[in-house]
Design a protein around this motif. Structure first.
Motif, mmCIF file in Angstrom:
data_model
loop_
_atom_site.group_PDB
_atom_site.id
_atom_site.type_symbol
_atom_site.label_atom_id
_atom_site.label_comp_id
_atom_site.label_asym_id
_atom_site.label_seq_id
_atom_site.Cartn_x
_atom_site.Cartn_y
_atom_site.Cartn_z
ATOM 1 N N ASP A 35 0.649 -0.973 0.062
ATOM 2 C CA ASP A 35 -0.012 0.061 0.023
ATOM 3 C C ASP A 35 0.604 1.071 -0.115
ATOM 4 O OD1 ASP A 35 -2.418 -1.437 0.155
ATOM 5 O OD2 ASP A 35 -2.422 -1.366 2.349
ATOM 6 N N THR A 38 2.626 1.649 -3.617
ATOM 7 C CA THR A 38 1.289 2.329 -4.374
ATOM 8 C C THR A 38 1.011 3.799 -4.490
ATOM 9 O OG1 THR A 38 0.779 -0.293 -4.917
ATOM 10 C CG2 THR A 38 -0.852 1.856 -5.541
ATOM 11 N N LEU A 39 0.690 4.045 -3.040
ATOM 12 C CA LEU A 39 0.410 5.072 -2.718
ATOM 13 C C LEU A 39 1.374 5.830 -3.377
ATOM 14 C CD1 LEU A 39 -1.418 5.148 0.572
ATOM 15 C CD2 LEU A 39 -2.787 5.565 -1.571
ATOM 16 N N SER A 40 2.795 5.856 -2.345
ATOM 17 C CA SER A 40 3.929 7.024 -2.735
ATOM 18 C C SER A 40 4.220 7.574 -4.501
ATOM 19 C CB SER A 40 4.967 5.953 -1.987
ATOM 20 O OG SER A 40 5.677 5.043 -3.014
ATOM 21 N N SER A 41 4.420 6.540 -5.187
ATOM 22 C CA SER A 41 4.277 6.381 -6.641
ATOM 23 C C SER A 41 3.032 7.383 -7.560
ATOM 24 C CB SER A 41 4.614 4.843 -7.761
ATOM 25 O OG SER A 41 3.296 4.002 -7.206
ATOM 26 N N TYR A 42 1.667 7.425 -7.012
ATOM 27 C CA TYR A 42 0.786 7.473 -7.956
ATOM 28 C C TYR A 42 0.540 8.961 -7.546
ATOM 29 C CZ TYR A 42 -4.374 8.463 -8.430
ATOM 30 O OH TYR A 42 -5.635 8.512 -9.189
ATOM 31 N N GLN A 43 0.411 9.862 -8.758
ATOM 32 C CA GLN A 43 0.023 11.066 -9.045
ATOM 33 C C GLN A 43 -1.200 11.522 -9.187
ATOM 34 O OE1 GLN A 43 1.844 13.818 -8.076
ATOM 35 N NE2 GLN A 43 3.620 11.415 -7.231
ATOM 36 N N PRO A 44 -2.329 11.586 -8.441
ATOM 37 C CA PRO A 44 -3.778 11.901 -8.823
ATOM 38 C C PRO A 44 -3.474 13.647 -10.075
ATOM 39 C CG PRO A 44 -3.269 13.175 -6.491
ATOM 40 C CD PRO A 44 -2.209 12.478 -6.916
ATOM 41 N N LYS A 45 -4.536 13.020 -10.702
ATOM 42 C CA LYS A 45 -4.545 13.180 -11.987
ATOM 43 C C LYS A 45 -5.666 14.680 -11.510
ATOM 44 C CE LYS A 45 -4.128 9.639 -15.892
ATOM 45 N NZ LYS A 45 -4.030 8.831 -13.913
ATOM 46 N N LEU A 53 -6.710 10.647 -2.632
ATOM 47 C CA LEU A 53 -4.969 10.309 -1.598
ATOM 48 C C LEU A 53 -5.323 10.550 -0.363
ATOM 49 C CD1 LEU A 53 -3.372 8.773 -2.320
ATOM 50 C CD2 LEU A 53 -2.354 10.622 -3.885
#
Length: 91
Positions: A35, A38-45, A53
């Motif tokens: 988790d 995944t969260l550290s690499s995700y960039q919200p649009k 997030l």
């Protein structure tokens, strides 16, 4: 020499059974931290995505980590008054 090169050199001198143990350890560490990875690499649009997030990250910091599949199966079985499938395999 960087950390990756040092690790690779040490890896090469290990016997194959020890290399397998290292792989198992790495896989365990990845599963335990999936988790966060995944969260550290995700960039919200969108701004809404960024807000959601941030809320998710806050919740994850406050709560204990999620259970493994075995722990989840065991909890479900206990709540149903049954024995876990995983425990039955080792009897």
């Amino acid at each position: 020499m960087n950390t990756e090169q040092i690790l690779l050199e040490k890896w090469r001198i290990l016997p194959s059974e020890k290399q397998l143990q290292v792989l198992n350890l790495v896989n365990t560490l990845i599963e335990e931290n999936q988790d966060q990875l995944t969260l550290s690499s995700y960039q919200p649009k969108t701004p809404l995505g960024a807000k959601l997030l941030a809320i998710r990250k806050e919740i994850m910091q406050e709560q204990p980590p999620l259970e493994s599949w075995e722990e989840l199966e065991q909890e479900i079985a206990e709540r149903r008054g049954e024995e876990s499938i995983y425990l039955q395999c080792f009897d």
